[in-house]
Design a protein around this motif. Structure first.
Motif, short mmCIF file in Angstrom:
data_model
loop_
_atom_site.label_atom_id
_atom_site.label_comp_id
_atom_site.label_asym_id
_atom_site.label_seq_id
_atom_site.Cartn_x
_atom_site.Cartn_y
_atom_site.Cartn_z
N VAL A 254 42.53 19.31 42.33
CA VAL A 254 41.14 18.86 42.25
C VAL A 254 40.20 20.05 42.06
O VAL A 254 40.33 21.08 42.73
N THR A 255 39.23 19.89 41.15
CA THR A 255 38.24 20.94 40.91
C THR A 255 36.92 20.69 41.64
O THR A 255 36.16 21.63 41.89
N ARG A 256 36.64 19.42 41.95
CA ARG A 256 35.44 19.06 42.71
C ARG A 256 35.82 17.98 43.71
O ARG A 256 36.65 17.13 43.42
N TYR A 257 35.15 18.01 44.85
CA TYR A 257 35.34 16.95 45.85
C TYR A 257 33.98 16.37 46.20
O TYR A 257 33.06 17.10 46.61
N GLU A 258 33.86 15.06 46.03
CA GLU A 258 32.67 14.33 46.44
C GLU A 258 32.90 13.80 47.85
O GLU A 258 33.81 12.98 48.07
N ILE A 259 32.12 14.26 48.80
CA ILE A 259 32.30 13.80 50.17
C ILE A 259 32.16 12.28 50.22
O ILE A 259 31.20 11.70 49.71
N ASN A 260 33.17 11.63 50.79
CA ASN A 260 33.18 10.17 50.91
C ASN A 260 32.63 9.81 52.28
O ASN A 260 33.26 10.03 53.31
N ASN A 261 31.43 9.23 52.28
CA ASN A 261 30.69 9.04 53.52
C ASN A 261 31.11 7.82 54.33
O ASN A 261 30.60 7.62 55.44
N ILE A 262 32.04 7.01 53.82
CA ILE A 262 32.41 5.78 54.53
C ILE A 262 32.84 6.08 55.96
O ILE A 262 32.45 5.37 56.91
N GLY A 263 33.63 7.10 56.15
CA GLY A 263 34.11 7.44 57.49
C GLY A 263 33.48 8.69 58.06
O GLY A 263 34.02 9.28 59.00
N ILE A 264 32.35 9.10 57.49
CA ILE A 264 31.63 10.28 57.98
C ILE A 264 30.21 9.84 58.28
O ILE A 264 29.32 9.95 57.43
N PRO A 265 29.95 9.32 59.45
CA PRO A 265 28.73 8.55 59.69
C PRO A 265 27.44 9.35 59.84
O PRO A 265 26.36 8.76 59.78
N THR A 266 27.50 10.67 60.04
CA THR A 266 26.28 11.42 60.29
C THR A 266 26.16 12.60 59.33
O THR A 266 27.17 13.17 58.90
N PRO A 267 24.93 13.00 59.01
CA PRO A 267 24.74 14.19 58.18
C PRO A 267 25.36 15.44 58.80
O PRO A 267 25.85 16.32 58.08
N GLY A 268 25.35 15.52 60.12
CA GLY A 268 25.94 16.68 60.78
C GLY A 268 27.43 16.80 60.50
O GLY A 268 27.94 17.90 60.22
N LEU A 269 28.15 15.68 60.55
CA LEU A 269 29.58 15.70 60.24
C LEU A 269 29.83 16.03 58.77
O LEU A 269 30.80 16.72 58.44
N GLN A 270 28.96 15.55 57.90
CA GLN A 270 29.09 15.88 56.48
C GLN A 270 29.01 17.39 56.28
O GLN A 270 29.81 17.98 55.55
N LEU A 271 28.02 18.01 56.93
CA LEU A 271 27.85 19.46 56.79
C LEU A 271 29.03 20.21 57.39
O LEU A 271 29.50 21.21 56.83
N GLU A 272 29.52 19.75 58.53
CA GLU A 272 30.69 20.39 59.15
C GLU A 272 31.91 20.32 58.24
O GLU A 272 32.66 21.28 58.09
N PHE A 273 32.10 19.15 57.65
CA PHE A 273 33.25 18.95 56.75
C PHE A 273 33.14 19.85 55.53
O PHE A 273 34.11 20.50 55.12
N ALA A 274 31.95 19.91 54.94
CA ALA A 274 31.76 20.77 53.77
C ALA A 274 31.97 22.23 54.12
O ALA A 274 32.61 22.97 53.37
N ALA A 275 31.45 22.65 55.28
CA ALA A 275 31.63 24.05 55.69
C ALA A 275 33.10 24.35 55.93
O ALA A 275 33.60 25.44 55.58
N ALA A 276 33.82 23.40 56.51
CA ALA A 276 35.25 23.59 56.76
C ALA A 276 36.03 23.68 55.46
O ALA A 276 36.97 24.47 55.32
N LEU A 277 35.65 22.87 54.48
CA LEU A 277 36.31 22.94 53.18
C LEU A 277 36.08 24.29 52.52
O LEU A 277 37.01 24.88 51.93
N ARG A 278 34.85 24.80 52.60
CA ARG A 278 34.56 26.09 51.98
C ARG A 278 35.31 27.22 52.69
O ARG A 278 35.91 28.08 52.06
N SER A 279 35.28 27.21 54.02
CA SER A 279 35.91 28.30 54.76
C SER A 279 37.43 28.27 54.61
O SER A 279 38.08 29.32 54.60
N SER A 280 38.00 27.09 54.44
CA SER A 280 39.46 26.99 54.28
C SER A 280 39.94 27.52 52.94
O SER A 280 41.13 27.78 52.76
N GLN A 281 39.01 27.65 51.98
CA GLN A 281 39.38 28.14 50.65
C GLN A 281 39.20 29.65 50.51
O GLN A 281 39.58 30.22 49.50
N ILE A 282 38.58 30.28 51.50
CA ILE A 282 38.34 31.73 51.43
C ILE A 282 39.65 32.50 51.66
O ILE A 282 40.40 32.19 52.56
#
Length: 343
Positions: free
Chosen positions: A315-343
């Protein structure tokens, strides 16, 4: 792998789009997207373009067959220029009942029609850019009239075009005529590797296919939570969404790869009932094993690692799927975790 944030608005309201888009850009997301469910994605992305400078803009998806190629070519050209070249048009066919009964538009041969839709848009954009006579004549669409009065100025290159595909035929079409593929959330790692990627490669091998490697965009389900209660609530929401998609006969091949065709038939039967609680009941048929086929589950950090292990090589892009991510805070945490895991 780039990470995008959907501009979620359950009601389709435009009022909060500007703030959501600004927050996405300041939070480090690579792009923002909107899907045609209760509103037109191009409206939302036009607002987003006006208040941002960096993030990519993706329709994921806009329903192609609800429009003509000319209509979407005009809208896409305007937004591409307004945004400074940040638009990617993600097109989807929808399914026959919606095209015929909701949009009152024709339906036939969806893969062939989609291929022609894309070719028609490219022909229109080319005529505008070069001044050559517009003369596109196909089986489904014909565009042979364009005068200077109706020719917009062209300031940017054409938007990229991605196609949404589940079945092998539409996926092959994406490989043959588009710049990439939008994976449906209702897919699994096995289906991706055994059905989707071979079909995409077959399309890319066509004589007139684009030369560049196709972009592949995923929106894999994620059920996230820091507590057992929060995680259970997220899992329930994702189970119900999986069941909803599983009830659609057009998506049955995904279940059949895993020997779950009978589950699809039962979900379809339940979806046609008049019971008020049918969607809840359907969700209970998605057990933990089936949930794990379609979703990554856990904390944002654990789910991010699981997602990258599953599709990070493809995959070259990932669109966060909000169905099971109920809050903006969790969205940001998930995105940050995805970025840090790729470093």
């Amino acid at each position: 792998m780039k990470v995008d944030l959907p501009l979620s608005s359950p009601t389709g309201a435009l009022a909060d789009v500007a703030a959501m888009a600004r927050n996405a850009e300041s939070s480090g997301f690579d792009g923002v997207s909107y899907s045609e469910v209760v509103s037109d994605p191009l409206l939302h992305l036009t607002i987003a373009a006006g208040v941002t400078e960096r993030v990519d803009l993706l329709t994921n998806i806009v329903v192609a067959f609800a429009r003509s190629p000319m209509t979407l070519a005009v809208q896409g050209r305007a937004l591409q220029d307004y945004s400074g070249g940040r638009l990617t048009l993600g097109l989807g066919s929808q399914i026959k009942p919606h095209i015929e009964r909701r949009f009152s538009m024709p339906w036939s041969s969806p893969a062939a029609r989609m291929a022609e839709f894309v070719s028609a848009m490219r022909a229109i954009w080319s005529a505008w850019a070069t001044g050559e006579k517009l003369n596109f004549q196909g089986e489904f669409y014909s565009h042979t009239l364009m005068t200077p009065m109706f020719t917009p100025a062209t300031e940017q290159t054409d938007p990229k075009i991605l196609l949404a595909g589940v079945g092998a035929k539409m996926t092959e079409t994406a490989g043959a005529v588009a710049d990439g593929l939008l994976l449906h959330a209702f897919t699994t790692d096995r289906y991706l590797r055994e059905i989707t990627l071979p079909a995409l490669a077959t399309g890319r091998a066509a004589p007139d296919a684009p030369a560049a490697a196709p972009e592949i965009v995923a929106s894999t389900f994620a059920a996230l939570g820091h507590t057992e209660e929060a995680l259970s609530t997220s899992m329930t929401a994702v189970r119900r969404q999986i069941a909803f998609y599983g009830s659609t006969p057009a998506y049955r091949p995904v279940l059949e790869v895993h020997g779950l065709g009978e589950l699809g038939e039962e979900l379809t039967r339940l979806s046609k009932s008049d019971r008020a609680d049918k969607w809840s009941e359907m969700g209970t048929l998605i057990d933990d094993d089936i949930l794990d086929l379609f979703a990554v589950v856990g904390t944002p950090e654990g789910a991010a690692k699981a997602l990258l292990d599953r599709v990070g090589d493809v995959v070259t892009r990932y669109e966060i799927n909000n169905i099971g991510i109920p809050t903006p805070g969790l969205q940001l945490e998930f995105a940050a975790a995805l970025r840090s895991s790729q470093i």
